[in-house]
Scaffold this motif. Structure first.
Motif, mmCIF file in Angstrom:
data_model
loop_
_atom_site.group_PDB
_atom_site.id
_atom_site.type_symbol
_atom_site.label_atom_id
_atom_site.label_comp_id
_atom_site.label_asym_id
_atom_site.label_seq_id
_atom_site.Cartn_x
_atom_site.Cartn_y
_atom_site.Cartn_z
ATOM 1 N N GLY A 1 0.777 -1.232 0.000
ATOM 2 C CA GLY A 1 0.000 0.000 0.000
ATOM 3 C C GLY A 1 0.809 1.282 0.000
ATOM 4 N N LYS A 2 2.139 1.204 -0.024
ATOM 5 C CA LYS A 2 2.949 2.413 -0.026
ATOM 6 C C LYS A 2 2.698 3.255 -1.275
ATOM 7 C CE LYS A 2 5.759 2.089 3.661
ATOM 8 N NZ LYS A 2 6.036 3.161 4.629
ATOM 9 N N ILE A 3 2.269 2.594 -2.347
ATOM 10 C CA ILE A 3 2.074 3.282 -3.610
ATOM 11 C C ILE A 3 0.938 4.308 -3.514
ATOM 12 C CG2 ILE A 3 0.350 1.783 -4.672
ATOM 13 C CD1 ILE A 3 3.550 2.959 -6.383
ATOM 14 N N THR A 4 0.120 4.229 -2.461
ATOM 15 C CA THR A 4 -0.987 5.174 -2.278
ATOM 16 C C THR A 4 -0.574 6.385 -1.455
ATOM 17 O OG1 THR A 4 -1.767 4.024 -0.291
ATOM 18 C CG2 THR A 4 -2.671 3.296 -2.403
ATOM 19 N N HIS A 5 0.642 6.406 -0.931
ATOM 20 C CA HIS A 5 1.115 7.532 -0.126
ATOM 21 C C HIS A 5 1.956 8.461 -0.994
ATOM 22 C CE1 HIS A 5 -0.215 5.809 3.724
ATOM 23 N NE2 HIS A 5 0.129 4.647 3.195
ATOM 24 N N PRO A 6 1.502 9.696 -1.231
ATOM 25 C CA PRO A 6 2.214 10.598 -2.143
ATOM 26 C C PRO A 6 3.682 10.796 -1.802
ATOM 27 C CG PRO A 6 0.062 11.495 -1.590
ATOM 28 C CD PRO A 6 0.270 10.298 -0.703
ATOM 29 N N LEU A 7 4.003 10.960 -0.525
ATOM 30 C CA LEU A 7 5.403 11.188 -0.152
ATOM 31 C C LEU A 7 6.253 9.959 -0.443
ATOM 32 C CD1 LEU A 7 5.048 13.171 3.196
ATOM 33 C CD2 LEU A 7 5.640 14.048 0.926
ATOM 34 N N ALA A 8 5.702 8.774 -0.168
ATOM 35 C CA ALA A 8 6.441 7.547 -0.449
ATOM 36 C C ALA A 8 6.640 7.366 -1.944
ATOM 37 C CB ALA A 8 5.718 6.339 0.141
ATOM 38 N N VAL A 9 5.589 7.628 -2.726
ATOM 39 C CA VAL A 9 5.697 7.515 -4.185
ATOM 40 C C VAL A 9 6.736 8.493 -4.711
ATOM 41 C CG1 VAL A 9 4.473 7.875 -6.362
ATOM 42 C CG2 VAL A 9 3.354 6.664 -4.489
ATOM 43 N N SER A 10 6.675 9.732 -4.223
ATOM 44 C CA SER A 10 7.643 10.740 -4.658
ATOM 45 C C SER A 10 9.067 10.307 -4.316
ATOM 46 C CB SER A 10 7.326 12.089 -4.003
ATOM 47 O OG SER A 10 8.236 13.082 -4.418
ATOM 48 N N GLY A 11 9.252 9.765 -3.113
ATOM 49 C CA GLY A 11 10.582 9.303 -2.714
ATOM 50 C C GLY A 11 11.081 8.159 -3.570
ATOM 51 N N MET A 12 10.189 7.220 -3.901
ATOM 52 C CA MET A 12 10.600 6.088 -4.738
ATOM 53 C C MET A 12 10.917 6.531 -6.167
ATOM 54 S SD MET A 12 8.219 2.890 -3.496
ATOM 55 C CE MET A 12 6.681 3.795 -3.389
ATOM 56 N N LEU A 13 10.099 7.448 -6.703
ATOM 57 C CA LEU A 13 10.363 7.954 -8.048
ATOM 58 C C LEU A 13 11.706 8.682 -8.097
ATOM 59 C CD1 LEU A 13 6.865 9.317 -9.141
ATOM 60 C CD2 LEU A 13 8.071 7.333 -10.066
ATOM 61 N N ARG A 14 11.965 9.497 -7.070
ATOM 62 C CA ARG A 14 13.225 10.246 -7.053
ATOM 63 C C ARG A 14 14.417 9.293 -6.893
ATOM 64 N NH1 ARG A 14 16.557 13.418 -3.351
ATOM 65 N NH2 ARG A 14 17.359 15.208 -4.501
ATOM 66 N N ALA A 15 14.262 8.292 -6.033
ATOM 67 C CA ALA A 15 15.345 7.330 -5.844
ATOM 68 C C ALA A 15 15.633 6.575 -7.135
ATOM 69 C CB ALA A 15 14.983 6.351 -4.728
ATOM 70 N N THR A 16 14.589 6.264 -7.894
ATOM 71 C CA THR A 16 14.781 5.544 -9.156
ATOM 72 C C THR A 16 15.367 6.458 -10.221
ATOM 73 O OG1 THR A 16 12.901 4.108 -8.637
ATOM 74 C CG2 THR A 16 13.630 4.174 -10.921
ATOM 75 N N ALA A 17 14.750 7.637 -10.408
ATOM 76 C CA ALA A 17 15.188 8.548 -11.470
ATOM 77 C C ALA A 17 16.618 9.005 -11.273
ATOM 78 C CB ALA A 17 14.253 9.748 -11.536
#
Length: 359
Positions: A260-276
Protein backbone atom coordinates in the motif's frame (compact mmCIF):
# COMPACT_ATOMS: atom_id res chain seq x y z
CA UNK A 1 -72.70 74.23 -6.45
CA UNK A 2 -70.48 77.18 -6.45
CA UNK A 3 -68.23 78.14 -9.26
CA UNK A 4 -65.14 75.91 -9.45
CA UNK A 5 -66.78 73.03 -7.62
CA UNK A 6 -67.04 69.66 -9.33
CA UNK A 7 -68.56 66.32 -8.41
CA UNK A 8 -65.13 64.75 -7.39
CA UNK A 9 -61.68 65.79 -6.26
CA UNK A 10 -58.94 66.00 -8.91
CA UNK A 11 -55.21 65.88 -7.99
CA UNK A 12 -53.58 69.14 -8.22
CA UNK A 13 -50.57 69.82 -10.48
CA UNK A 14 -48.31 69.86 -7.45
CA UNK A 15 -49.54 66.49 -6.33
CA UNK A 16 -48.91 64.99 -9.82
CA UNK A 17 -45.42 66.36 -9.89
CA UNK A 18 -44.71 64.84 -6.49
CA UNK A 19 -45.77 61.37 -7.65
CA UNK A 20 -43.66 61.63 -10.79
CA UNK A 21 -40.66 62.81 -8.80
CA UNK A 22 -41.06 59.91 -6.41
CA UNK A 23 -41.23 57.48 -9.34
CA UNK A 24 -38.12 58.99 -10.89
CA UNK A 25 -36.29 58.75 -7.57
CA UNK A 26 -37.36 55.12 -7.20
CA UNK A 27 -36.15 54.25 -10.69
CA UNK A 28 -32.91 56.13 -10.20
CA UNK A 29 -32.38 54.28 -6.93
CA UNK A 30 -33.03 50.95 -8.62
CA UNK A 31 -30.58 51.84 -11.41
CA UNK A 32 -27.97 52.81 -8.85
CA UNK A 33 -28.52 49.62 -6.91
CA UNK A 34 -28.27 47.54 -10.06
CA UNK A 35 -25.08 49.34 -10.99
CA UNK A 36 -23.65 48.69 -7.53
CA UNK A 37 -24.58 45.01 -7.81
CA UNK A 38 -22.86 44.79 -11.20
CA UNK A 39 -19.78 46.49 -9.80
CA UNK A 40 -19.75 44.12 -6.83
CA UNK A 41 -20.17 41.10 -9.15
CA UNK A 42 -17.32 42.31 -11.38
CA UNK A 43 -15.10 42.88 -8.38
CA UNK A 44 -16.01 39.46 -6.96
CA UNK A 45 -15.30 37.74 -10.30
CA UNK A 46 -12.06 39.64 -10.56
CA UNK A 47 -11.02 38.57 -7.07
CA UNK A 48 -11.95 34.95 -7.87
CA UNK A 49 -9.96 35.10 -11.11
CA UNK A 50 -6.97 36.63 -9.36
CA UNK A 51 -7.06 34.06 -6.55
CA UNK A 52 -7.53 31.24 -9.06
CA UNK A 53 -4.69 32.51 -11.22
CA UNK A 54 -2.39 32.84 -8.22
CA UNK A 55 -3.34 29.34 -7.03
CA UNK A 56 -2.78 27.83 -10.48
CA UNK A 57 0.52 29.66 -10.86
CA UNK A 58 1.60 28.44 -7.43
CA UNK A 59 0.59 24.88 -8.26
CA UNK A 60 2.41 25.14 -11.59
CA UNK A 61 5.58 26.40 -9.94
CA UNK A 62 5.35 23.73 -7.25
CA UNK A 63 4.71 21.10 -9.93
CA UNK A 64 7.74 22.21 -11.93
CA UNK A 65 9.87 22.26 -8.80
CA UNK A 66 8.60 18.80 -7.79
CA UNK A 67 9.15 17.42 -11.30
CA UNK A 68 12.68 18.81 -11.46
CA UNK A 69 13.42 17.59 -7.91
CA UNK A 70 12.06 14.13 -8.73
CA UNK A 71 13.31 13.56 -12.27
CA UNK A 72 16.22 15.99 -12.45
CA UNK A 73 18.78 13.21 -12.07
CA UNK A 74 17.43 11.11 -14.94
CA UNK A 75 19.94 10.62 -17.76
CA UNK A 76 19.39 10.04 -21.47
CA UNK A 77 21.15 7.88 -24.03
CA UNK A 78 20.64 7.51 -27.81
CA UNK A 79 17.64 5.54 -29.03
CA UNK A 80 18.73 1.94 -29.37
CA UNK A 81 15.77 -0.43 -29.72
CA UNK A 82 13.53 -1.28 -32.66
CA UNK A 83 16.34 -2.59 -34.85
CA UNK A 84 15.28 -6.16 -35.59
CA UNK A 85 12.96 -8.96 -34.47
CA UNK A 86 9.19 -9.40 -34.43
CA UNK A 87 6.84 -6.97 -32.72
CA UNK A 88 5.33 -8.92 -29.84
CA UNK A 89 1.86 -8.12 -28.44
CA UNK A 90 2.02 -6.10 -25.25
CA UNK A 91 5.08 -4.15 -24.15
CA UNK A 92 8.63 -5.50 -23.92
CA UNK A 93 11.33 -3.48 -22.15
CA UNK A 94 14.98 -4.34 -21.60
CA UNK A 95 16.36 -3.36 -18.18
CA UNK A 96 20.12 -3.47 -17.67
CA UNK A 97 21.60 -2.77 -14.24
CA UNK A 98 25.12 -2.17 -13.05
CA UNK A 99 26.89 -4.09 -10.30
CA UNK A 100 26.85 -1.77 -7.25
CA UNK A 101 29.87 -3.58 -5.83
CA UNK A 102 32.11 -2.53 -8.73
CA UNK A 103 33.05 1.09 -8.22
CA UNK A 104 36.52 2.39 -8.91
CA UNK A 105 38.40 3.84 -5.96
CA UNK A 106 37.80 7.55 -5.57
CA UNK A 107 34.74 7.62 -7.81
CA UNK A 108 31.15 8.19 -6.76
CA UNK A 109 28.55 5.46 -6.90
CA UNK A 110 26.94 7.27 -9.81
CA UNK A 111 29.29 7.00 -12.78
CA UNK A 112 26.89 7.35 -15.70
CA UNK A 113 24.98 5.04 -17.99
CA UNK A 114 28.00 4.15 -20.14
CA UNK A 115 29.80 2.62 -17.18
CA UNK A 116 26.54 1.08 -15.96
CA UNK A 117 26.21 -0.75 -19.28
CA UNK A 118 29.79 -1.96 -19.30
CA UNK A 119 29.52 -3.07 -15.66
CA UNK A 120 26.12 -4.67 -16.19
CA UNK A 121 25.24 -7.74 -14.15
CA UNK A 122 21.45 -7.43 -14.02
CA UNK A 123 19.69 -8.12 -17.30
CA UNK A 124 15.91 -8.42 -17.27
CA UNK A 125 13.45 -8.60 -20.16
CA UNK A 126 10.15 -7.19 -18.85
CA UNK A 127 7.09 -8.30 -20.78
CA UNK A 128 3.73 -6.70 -19.98
CA UNK A 129 0.98 -8.75 -21.61
CA UNK A 130 -1.37 -7.21 -24.17
CA UNK A 131 -4.24 -7.11 -21.66
CA UNK A 132 -2.00 -5.32 -19.12
CA UNK A 133 -2.96 -7.89 -16.48
CA UNK A 134 0.33 -9.79 -16.07
CA UNK A 135 4.05 -9.08 -16.09
CA UNK A 136 6.81 -11.57 -16.85
CA UNK A 137 10.34 -10.76 -15.74
CA UNK A 138 12.84 -12.93 -17.61
CA UNK A 139 16.40 -12.73 -16.30
CA UNK A 140 19.44 -13.35 -18.47
CA UNK A 141 22.56 -13.93 -16.34
CA UNK A 142 25.05 -11.10 -16.73
CA UNK A 143 27.77 -13.67 -17.47
CA UNK A 144 25.65 -15.48 -20.10
CA UNK A 145 27.36 -16.10 -23.43
CA UNK A 146 25.33 -14.60 -26.28
CA UNK A 147 25.97 -14.12 -29.98
CA UNK A 148 27.00 -10.46 -30.20
CA UNK A 149 26.44 -9.19 -33.78
CA UNK A 150 29.74 -8.36 -35.46
CA UNK A 151 31.71 -9.56 -32.44
CA UNK A 152 30.86 -13.22 -31.86
CA UNK A 153 30.29 -15.05 -28.58
CA UNK A 154 30.38 -12.70 -25.61
CA UNK A 155 28.42 -11.13 -22.79
CA UNK A 156 26.29 -8.01 -22.88
CA UNK A 157 29.17 -6.21 -21.20
CA UNK A 158 31.26 -7.09 -24.26
CA UNK A 159 28.46 -5.76 -26.48
CA UNK A 160 28.39 -2.51 -24.48
CA UNK A 161 32.15 -2.12 -24.79
CA UNK A 162 32.09 -2.79 -28.54
CA UNK A 163 29.01 -0.85 -29.58
CA UNK A 164 27.29 0.90 -26.70
CA UNK A 165 23.55 0.69 -26.04
CA UNK A 166 22.61 0.06 -29.67
CA UNK A 167 24.67 -3.12 -29.81
CA UNK A 168 23.34 -4.22 -26.42
CA UNK A 169 19.77 -3.78 -27.65
CA UNK A 170 20.48 -5.48 -30.98
CA UNK A 171 22.12 -8.43 -29.22
CA UNK A 172 19.02 -8.99 -27.09
CA UNK A 173 16.67 -8.49 -30.04
CA UNK A 174 18.55 -11.04 -32.14
CA UNK A 175 18.80 -13.46 -29.22
CA UNK A 176 15.09 -13.30 -28.42
CA UNK A 177 13.72 -12.55 -31.87
CA UNK A 178 11.61 -9.84 -30.20
CA UNK A 179 11.65 -6.20 -31.23
CA UNK A 180 12.09 -4.29 -27.98
CA UNK A 181 9.76 -1.39 -27.24
CA UNK A 182 12.13 0.39 -24.89
CA UNK A 183 15.39 0.03 -22.99
CA UNK A 184 16.47 1.39 -19.60
CA UNK A 185 19.79 1.39 -17.75
CA UNK A 186 19.79 1.40 -13.96
CA UNK A 187 22.50 1.86 -11.39
CA UNK A 188 21.47 -0.67 -8.76
CA UNK A 189 22.31 1.75 -5.98
CA UNK A 190 18.72 2.83 -6.65
CA UNK A 191 17.67 -0.34 -4.82
CA UNK A 192 19.40 0.84 -1.67
CA UNK A 193 17.51 4.14 -1.70
CA UNK A 194 14.14 2.60 -2.53
CA UNK A 195 14.51 0.04 0.26
CA UNK A 196 15.27 2.83 2.71
CA UNK A 197 12.25 4.83 1.50
CA UNK A 198 10.16 1.75 2.29
CA UNK A 199 11.82 1.49 5.74
CA UNK A 200 13.27 -1.87 4.76
CA UNK A 201 11.85 -4.86 2.90
CA UNK A 202 11.30 -8.51 3.73
CA UNK A 203 13.05 -10.71 1.15
CA UNK A 204 12.18 -14.36 0.73
CA UNK A 205 15.71 -15.75 0.40
CA UNK A 206 15.36 -18.57 -2.17
CA UNK A 207 18.16 -20.84 -0.92
CA UNK A 208 20.88 -21.01 1.71
CA UNK A 209 24.18 -19.48 0.67
CA UNK A 210 27.04 -17.55 2.24
CA UNK A 211 25.76 -18.27 5.74
CA UNK A 212 22.34 -16.81 4.99
CA UNK A 213 19.55 -19.37 5.48
CA UNK A 214 16.61 -19.69 3.14
CA UNK A 215 13.39 -17.99 4.19
CA UNK A 216 12.19 -14.45 5.01
CA UNK A 217 14.84 -11.92 5.96
CA UNK A 218 14.45 -8.19 6.54
CA UNK A 219 17.01 -5.92 4.88
CA UNK A 220 17.75 -2.24 4.98
CA UNK A 221 19.14 -0.52 1.87
CA UNK A 222 22.81 -1.39 2.26
CA UNK A 223 22.08 -4.95 3.34
CA UNK A 224 19.93 -5.35 0.21
CA UNK A 225 22.87 -4.29 -1.97
CA UNK A 226 25.20 -6.69 -0.20
CA UNK A 227 22.62 -9.44 -0.68
CA UNK A 228 22.58 -9.15 -4.49
CA UNK A 229 26.32 -8.66 -4.94
CA UNK A 230 28.24 -11.51 -6.58
CA UNK A 231 30.21 -13.31 -3.87
CA UNK A 232 32.73 -16.17 -4.08
CA UNK A 233 30.68 -18.14 -1.55
CA UNK A 234 27.67 -18.41 -3.88
CA UNK A 235 27.80 -22.07 -5.02
CA UNK A 236 25.93 -21.41 -8.28
CA UNK A 237 27.69 -18.10 -8.80
CA UNK A 238 25.84 -15.91 -11.30
CA UNK A 239 22.72 -18.09 -11.21
CA UNK A 240 22.43 -17.56 -7.46
CA UNK A 241 22.93 -13.86 -7.97
CA UNK A 242 20.10 -13.81 -10.53
CA UNK A 243 17.76 -15.49 -8.01
CA UNK A 244 18.73 -12.95 -5.40
CA UNK A 245 18.12 -10.07 -7.79
CA UNK A 246 14.68 -11.42 -8.58
CA UNK A 247 13.79 -12.00 -4.93
CA UNK A 248 14.81 -8.42 -4.08
CA UNK A 249 12.76 -6.91 -6.93
CA UNK A 250 9.80 -9.03 -5.82
CA UNK A 251 10.24 -7.79 -2.25
CA UNK A 252 10.31 -4.21 -3.51
CA UNK A 253 7.05 -4.80 -5.36
CA UNK A 254 5.53 -6.41 -2.27
CA UNK A 255 6.56 -3.51 -0.06
CA UNK A 256 5.59 -0.74 -2.47
CA UNK A 257 2.48 -2.09 -4.21
CA UNK A 258 1.08 -4.95 -2.15
CA UNK A 259 1.93 -3.09 1.06
CA UNK A 260 0.00 0.00 0.00
CA UNK A 261 2.95 2.41 -0.03
CA UNK A 262 2.07 3.28 -3.61
CA UNK A 263 -0.99 5.17 -2.28
CA UNK A 264 1.11 7.53 -0.13
CA UNK A 265 2.21 10.60 -2.14
CA UNK A 266 5.40 11.19 -0.15
CA UNK A 267 6.44 7.55 -0.45
CA UNK A 268 5.70 7.52 -4.18
CA UNK A 269 7.64 10.74 -4.66
CA UNK A 270 10.58 9.30 -2.71
CA UNK A 271 10.60 6.09 -4.74
CA UNK A 272 10.36 7.95 -8.05
CA UNK A 273 13.23 10.25 -7.05
CA UNK A 274 15.35 7.33 -5.84
CA UNK A 275 14.78 5.54 -9.16
CA UNK A 276 15.19 8.55 -11.47
CA UNK A 277 18.41 9.56 -9.76
CA UNK A 278 20.02 6.32 -10.92
CA UNK A 279 18.14 5.76 -14.17
CA UNK A 280 18.90 6.40 -17.84
CA UNK A 281 16.28 6.20 -20.60
CA UNK A 282 16.42 6.52 -24.37
CA UNK A 283 16.14 9.99 -25.87
CA UNK A 284 12.79 9.19 -27.46
CA UNK A 285 11.26 7.79 -24.28
CA UNK A 286 9.36 10.94 -23.33
CA UNK A 287 8.07 11.75 -19.87
CA UNK A 288 4.41 11.38 -20.95
CA UNK A 289 5.24 7.98 -22.46
CA UNK A 290 7.12 6.96 -19.35
CA UNK A 291 4.24 7.98 -17.06
CA UNK A 292 1.82 6.28 -19.45
CA UNK A 293 3.82 3.06 -19.21
CA UNK A 294 3.76 3.25 -15.42
CA UNK A 295 0.01 3.87 -15.52
CA UNK A 296 -0.49 0.81 -17.75
CA UNK A 297 1.14 -1.26 -14.99
CA UNK A 298 -1.24 -0.05 -12.28
CA UNK A 299 -2.95 -3.46 -12.00
CA UNK A 300 0.29 -5.34 -11.34
CA UNK A 301 0.95 -7.05 -8.02
CA UNK A 302 3.34 -9.78 -6.99
CA UNK A 303 0.48 -12.20 -7.54
CA UNK A 304 0.37 -11.52 -11.29
CA UNK A 305 4.11 -10.98 -11.78
CA UNK A 306 6.25 -14.00 -12.67
CA UNK A 307 10.03 -14.08 -12.34
CA UNK A 308 11.91 -16.68 -14.34
CA UNK A 309 15.41 -17.28 -15.66
CA UNK A 310 16.32 -18.13 -19.23
CA UNK A 311 17.13 -21.88 -19.52
CA UNK A 312 20.83 -22.71 -19.12
CA UNK A 313 22.87 -25.68 -20.30
CA UNK A 314 23.09 -28.90 -18.29
CA UNK A 315 26.66 -27.90 -17.42
CA UNK A 316 26.23 -24.15 -17.36
CA UNK A 317 29.55 -22.92 -16.01
CA UNK A 318 32.66 -22.23 -18.04
CA UNK A 319 35.87 -20.34 -17.41
CA UNK A 320 38.18 -18.76 -19.93
CA UNK A 321 41.07 -16.34 -19.50
CA UNK A 322 40.24 -15.97 -15.84
CA UNK A 323 36.60 -15.00 -16.51
CA UNK A 324 33.48 -16.95 -15.53
CA UNK A 325 30.72 -17.54 -18.04
CA UNK A 326 27.25 -19.08 -18.08
CA UNK A 327 26.27 -21.26 -21.03
CA UNK A 328 22.66 -21.21 -22.20
CA UNK A 329 20.48 -23.97 -23.63
CA UNK A 330 19.72 -22.62 -27.10
CA UNK A 331 16.95 -25.08 -27.95
CA UNK A 332 15.12 -24.49 -24.67
CA UNK A 333 15.69 -20.76 -25.01
CA UNK A 334 14.11 -20.74 -28.46
CA UNK A 335 10.89 -22.20 -27.01
CA UNK A 336 10.80 -19.51 -24.33
CA UNK A 337 11.42 -16.67 -26.76
CA UNK A 338 8.81 -18.04 -29.18
CA UNK A 339 6.24 -17.93 -26.36
CA UNK A 340 7.28 -14.35 -25.60
CA UNK A 341 6.88 -13.30 -29.23
CA UNK A 342 3.34 -14.71 -29.24
CA UNK A 343 2.39 -13.38 -25.78
CA UNK A 344 1.63 -16.89 -24.50
CA UNK A 345 4.05 -17.27 -21.62
CA UNK A 346 1.27 -18.63 -19.40
CA UNK A 347 0.89 -21.60 -21.75
CA UNK A 348 4.66 -22.00 -21.93
CA UNK A 349 4.97 -22.31 -18.15
CA UNK A 350 2.09 -24.78 -18.03
CA UNK A 351 3.98 -27.02 -20.46
CA UNK A 352 7.43 -26.62 -18.90
CA UNK A 353 7.53 -27.80 -15.30
CA UNK A 354 11.31 -27.49 -15.38
CA UNK A 355 11.22 -23.71 -16.02
CA UNK A 356 13.38 -21.77 -13.57
CA UNK A 357 10.60 -19.81 -11.89
CA UNK A 358 11.17 -17.90 -8.66
CA UNK A 359 8.74 -19.29 -6.08
Amino acid sequence: MTDGETGHDEPSFAEGSSVEDEERRRRRHERNEEHRRKVRRRRRRKRILVVTAVALATLLVLGVVWFWWTFGGLERFPESVNQTGAQAPGTTILLVGSDPGVTARGRSNRVGWRDDLVRSDLVMVLHLTADRRALYVISIPGEAVLDVPGVGPGTLSDAATAGGPRLVARTVEETTGVRLDRMAVLDLNAFREIVDVLDGVVVQVPREACGLPAGPRRFDGQAALDYIALQPCLPRRDLDRVERQQSLVKALMRGAVDGGKITHPLAVSGMLRATAGHLALEQGFSYPEMLGTLWSMRHLRTGNTTFLTVPVAAKPFARQDGNDYVLLDQQADDALWAALREDRLTEYLALHDDAQVLR
